[in-house]
Every structure is written in C-alpha cells, then in structure tokens.
Enzyme design. Structure first.
Site, PDB file in Angstrom:
ATOM      1  N   ARG A  91       7.286  37.590  28.113  1.00 31.01           N
ATOM      2  CA  ARG A  91       7.318  36.172  27.724  1.00 31.01           C
ATOM      3  C   ARG A  91       8.695  35.562  28.001  1.00 31.01           C
ATOM      4  NH1 ARG A  91       5.182  36.632  21.816  1.00 31.01           N
ATOM      5  NH2 ARG A  91       5.261  34.373  21.752  1.00 31.01           N
TER       6      ARG A  91
ATOM      7  N   ARG B 258       8.562  38.992  13.276  1.00 31.05           N
ATOM      8  CA  ARG B 258       7.827  37.795  12.833  1.00 31.05           C
ATOM      9  C   ARG B 258       6.508  38.182  12.159  1.00 31.05           C
ATOM     10  NH1 ARG B 258       6.963  33.029  16.967  1.00 31.05           N
ATOM     11  NH2 ARG B 258       6.331  34.702  18.375  1.00 31.05           N
TER      12      ARG B 258
ATOM     13  N   LYS C  54      11.023  27.382  17.009  1.00 27.80           N
ATOM     14  CA  LYS C  54      10.341  26.086  17.166  1.00 27.80           C
ATOM     15  C   LYS C  54       9.333  25.855  16.037  1.00 27.80           C
ATOM     16  CE  LYS C  54       8.845  27.034  21.353  1.00 27.80           C
ATOM     17  NZ  LYS C  54       9.415  28.403  21.479  1.00 27.80           N
TER      18      LYS C  54
ATOM     19  N   ARG D 110       5.294  23.551  29.021  1.00 27.85           N
ATOM     20  CA  ARG D 110       5.953  24.819  29.348  1.00 27.85           C
ATOM     21  C   ARG D 110       6.165  24.975  30.841  1.00 27.85           C
ATOM     22  NH1 ARG D 110       4.397  27.781  24.499  1.00 27.85           N
ATOM     23  NH2 ARG D 110       5.131  29.913  24.411  1.00 27.85           N
TER      24      ARG D 110
ATOM     25  N   ARG E   9       1.596  39.080  15.088  1.00 28.76           N
ATOM     26  CA  ARG E   9       0.919  38.671  16.327  1.00 28.76           C
ATOM     27  C   ARG E   9       0.895  39.819  17.329  1.00 28.76           C
ATOM     28  NH1 ARG E   9       3.405  32.875  17.920  1.00 28.76           N
ATOM     29  NH2 ARG E   9       3.032  33.746  19.981  1.00 28.76           N
TER      30      ARG E   9
HETATM   31  P1  ADP Z   1       8.970  30.058  18.074  1.00 34.53           P
HETATM   32  O1  ADP Z   1       7.969  29.106  17.450  1.00 34.53           O
HETATM   33  O2  ADP Z   1      10.059  29.342  18.821  1.00 34.53           O
HETATM   34  O3  ADP Z   1       8.344  31.156  18.879  1.00 34.53           O
HETATM   35  P2  ADP Z   1       9.347  30.961  15.300  1.00 34.53           P
HETATM   36  O4  ADP Z   1       9.656  29.721  14.550  1.00 34.53           O
HETATM   37  O5  ADP Z   1       7.989  31.542  15.136  1.00 34.53           O
HETATM   38  O6  ADP Z   1       9.717  30.796  16.874  1.00 34.53           O
HETATM   39  O7  ADP Z   1      10.457  32.060  14.894  1.00 34.53           O
HETATM   40  C1  ADP Z   1      10.377  33.394  15.383  1.00 34.53           C
HETATM   41  C2  ADP Z   1      10.829  34.360  14.285  1.00 34.53           C
HETATM   42  O8  ADP Z   1      12.243  34.232  14.098  1.00 34.53           O
HETATM   43  C3  ADP Z   1      10.191  34.116  12.924  1.00 34.53           C
HETATM   44  O9  ADP Z   1       9.932  35.351  12.305  1.00 34.53           O
HETATM   45  C4  ADP Z   1      11.258  33.307  12.157  1.00 34.53           C
HETATM   46  O10 ADP Z   1      11.195  33.566  10.757  1.00 34.53           O
HETATM   47  C5  ADP Z   1      12.552  33.838  12.754  1.00 34.53           C
HETATM   48  N1  ADP Z   1      13.589  32.808  12.895  1.00 34.53           N
HETATM   49  C6  ADP Z   1      13.411  31.500  13.211  1.00 34.53           C
HETATM   50  N2  ADP Z   1      14.598  30.868  13.279  1.00 34.53           N
HETATM   51  C7  ADP Z   1      15.551  31.801  12.993  1.00 34.53           C
HETATM   52  C8  ADP Z   1      16.985  31.755  12.890  1.00 34.53           C
HETATM   53  N3  ADP Z   1      17.681  30.628  13.097  1.00 34.53           N
HETATM   54  N4  ADP Z   1      17.623  32.916  12.595  1.00 34.53           N
HETATM   55  C9  ADP Z   1      16.943  34.062  12.380  1.00 34.53           C
HETATM   56  N5  ADP Z   1      15.593  34.175  12.451  1.00 34.53           N
HETATM   57  C10 ADP Z   1      14.901  33.046  12.759  1.00 34.53           C
HETATM   58  P1  AMP Z   2       3.417  30.463  21.384  1.00 31.03           P
HETATM   59  O1  AMP Z   2       2.656  30.469  20.106  1.00 31.03           O
HETATM   60  O2  AMP Z   2       4.021  29.136  21.703  1.00 31.03           O
HETATM   61  O3  AMP Z   2       4.426  31.595  21.453  1.00 31.03           O
HETATM   62  O4  AMP Z   2       2.346  30.726  22.549  1.00 31.03           O
HETATM   63  C1  AMP Z   2       1.592  31.931  22.597  1.00 31.03           C
HETATM   64  C2  AMP Z   2       0.958  32.082  23.979  1.00 31.03           C
HETATM   65  O5  AMP Z   2       0.029  31.009  24.211  1.00 31.03           O
HETATM   66  C3  AMP Z   2       1.926  32.013  25.161  1.00 31.03           C
HETATM   67  O6  AMP Z   2       2.549  33.265  25.433  1.00 31.03           O
HETATM   68  C4  AMP Z   2       0.996  31.573  26.290  1.00 31.03           C
HETATM   69  O7  AMP Z   2       0.185  32.636  26.774  1.00 31.03           O
HETATM   70  C5  AMP Z   2       0.063  30.587  25.579  1.00 31.03           C
HETATM   71  N1  AMP Z   2       0.601  29.202  25.624  1.00 31.03           N
HETATM   72  C6  AMP Z   2       1.058  28.463  24.576  1.00 31.03           C
HETATM   73  N2  AMP Z   2       1.456  27.250  24.997  1.00 31.03           N
HETATM   74  C7  AMP Z   2       1.283  27.232  26.338  1.00 31.03           C
HETATM   75  C8  AMP Z   2       1.539  26.278  27.353  1.00 31.03           C
HETATM   76  N3  AMP Z   2       2.079  25.074  27.070  1.00 31.03           N
HETATM   77  N4  AMP Z   2       1.245  26.605  28.634  1.00 31.03           N
HETATM   78  C9  AMP Z   2       0.700  27.792  28.940  1.00 31.03           C
HETATM   79  N5  AMP Z   2       0.440  28.746  28.044  1.00 31.03           N
HETATM   80  C10 AMP Z   2       0.717  28.479  26.744  1.00 31.03           C
END
Ligand code: ADP
Ligand code: AMP
Length: 216
Positions: A170, A126, A13, A87, A159
């Site tokens: 998660r 990541r 995302k 969420r 992270r």
């Molecule tokens: P989200 O915001 O949904 O948690 P991220 O955009 O942070 O996900 O992506 C999670 C990890 O996966 C990052 O390290 C990113 O570089 C990698 N990633 C994202 N999309 C892909 C994909 N299509 N294929 C492989 N790795 C990906």
């Molecule tokens: P993310 O960066 O989206 O992976 O979010 C990291 C953490 O923040 C999650 O695991 C939750 O603990 C909290 N968080 C983010 N967005 C929300 C949401 N919309 N509702 C509740 N908790 C959230």
C-alpha cells in the site's frame, strides 16, 4: 465547507476526519469505509473491489469515481470531508469534472505529512470498530477496555490489509500513484500542510487552527 484530506495510508486521515466532522458539522466520506460497507453487504461493487483491497492495490478509477460522486451528491448542504479519495490524478480529474458540472468547488486540501518509517507500526497496531468506524491503536490510542469499542458497539477488529506485507504494498502504491495528487491541486485550491508525525491531539490542534483561519 468542502475539504479533501490527503496523506499516506496510516497518516491518521480517518482519526482526524472524525474530529473535523464533529467540529464543523460535516459529512465524513471515506472511500475505504464505503468500500468495506459494500463488501460487507455483498454488493456487486464490493465483490469487484475485493481482490484489489486484499492485495493493497487500488480499485479501478471508474468504479471509485462513480461511487464517490454518488456519495457527494447525497451529502448534506453543510459540506463534507473526502478521506482516501482522490487517490490518483485520474480520480482528481473525475472529481473536478463533477464539481464543475454542479457549480461547486473544494475549499481546501489538508495534507497530512508523515514519514514512511512511522507508518508500519501505526497500521499493524490499528484496531477498528466494525459498527461505528471508530479507530484505535494498541499503543497510541487504546480503548478503555482492551479489544472493545468505547461506544459500547462490541469487539474491535484488525483489518486484513493491515499485515506487514500488504502495508508495504500500500505504501508503494501510495508513492507510485497517490503522492502526485497533491501536486495536481497546487495552484488550484489552498493546501494546508500538517505535520502528522506528532501526537494525535497535536495534529488535531494544528488542523483546527489552520481550518479556523480558513473559515474566517
Ligand atoms: P488512515 O485513515 O490515514 O489510514 P488512521 O486514522 O486509521 O489512518 O490511523 C492509523 C493508525 O494510526 C490508527 O491505529 C490510529 O490510532 C493511529 N494514529 C493516527 N494518528 C496517529 C498519530 N498522530 N500518532 C500515532 N498514531 C496515530
Ligand atoms: P483505506 O481504508 O483508505 O486504507 O482503503 C482501503 C483500500 O480500499 C485501499 O487499499 C484500496 O484497495 C481501496 N481504496 C480506498 N479508496 C480508494 C480509492 N480512492 N481508489 C482506489 N482504491 C481505493
């Protein structure tokens, strides 16, 4: 354009949002990024959110709804992409209530679909820039210089909630509380399902195609 990007943690995302906001000139409103900034600033909200975030659970709905409605109100008129919010169905209802009161609506929901089996390696690999928010991966999307942000911001960080145990929690939280949000939006707004289990650039291309069609 007002969009909501849905999908499990690690679906891509944040990665795809950065590209979508650049192309369509939108604001990127990531609930996770806003919470991390609140924590870094040591605010009351940041302190309240801390334990939930560290364990991989969800921060209480009322805190999140207030936080995201405030962010939406500050967003520029051209629109925004919501990333990581809503969420829960309660959050989706809270968002609807606020949008209706403002006479606004969402243009589309983008649903990034990816199997659980792809998630663990994405999240444990990541790396993020704490300054500009750019997201990398140790294998899939390497920075030009190991461990350093390409934009010259400095060192990348891992992270604390990207450890295997927390990722597992998660994912469970996603299936128990967040997956139902897609169903909530069926028959309400157009839903654009995207296969996110392909190379990052292919996912982007599919999204741009779907969004260009929508904008026509
Ligand atoms: P989200 O915001 O949904 O948690 P991220 O955009 O942070 O996900 O992506 C999670 C990890 O996966 C990052 O390290 C990113 O570089 C990698 N990633 C994202 N999309 C892909 C994909 N299509 N294929 C492989 N790795 C990906
Ligand atoms: P993310 O960066 O989206 O992976 O979010 C990291 C953490 O923040 C999650 O695991 C939750 O603990 C909290 N968080 C983010 N967005 C929300 C949401 N919309 N509702 C509740 N908790 C959230």
């Amino acid at each position: 354009m007002k969009l909501i990007l849905l999908g499990p943690p690690g679906a891509g995302k944040g990665t795809q949002c950065k590209r979508v906001v650049d192309r369509y000139n939108l604001a990127h409103l990531s609930s996770g990024d806003i919470l991390r900034a609140e924590r870094a600033a040591g605010s009351e909200l940041g302190r309240k959110a801390q334990s939930y975030m560290d364990s991989g659970g969800l921060v209480p709905d009322d805190l999140i709804i207030d936080m995201m409605i405030a962010a939406i109100k500050k967003a520029p008129a051209n629109g925004y992409v919501l990333d990581g919010f809503p969420r829960t169905v309660v959050q989706a209802e809270g968002l609807d209530k606020a949008l209706t009161a403002a006479g606004e609506k969402i243009d589309a929901i983008v649903e990034l679909k990816v199997p659980d089996s792809a998630i663990l390696s994405r999240m444990t690999g990541r790396r993020s820039c704490p300054v500009c928010g750019q997201v990398y991966h140790v294998v899939n999307l390497k920075p030009k210089v190991d461990g350093q942000c390409d934009k010259g911001c400095g060192a990348l960080v891992q992270r604390k909630d990207d450890t295997p145990d927390v990722v597992d929690h998660r994912l469970k939280t996603y299936h128990e509380q967040t997956a139902a949000v897609v169903g909530y939006y069926e028959n309400k707004y157009p839903i654009l399902p995207i296969n996110a289990d392909q190379e990052i650039d292919r996912v982007t291309a599919d999204m741009f195609k779907g969004l260009d069609d929508l904008a026509r």
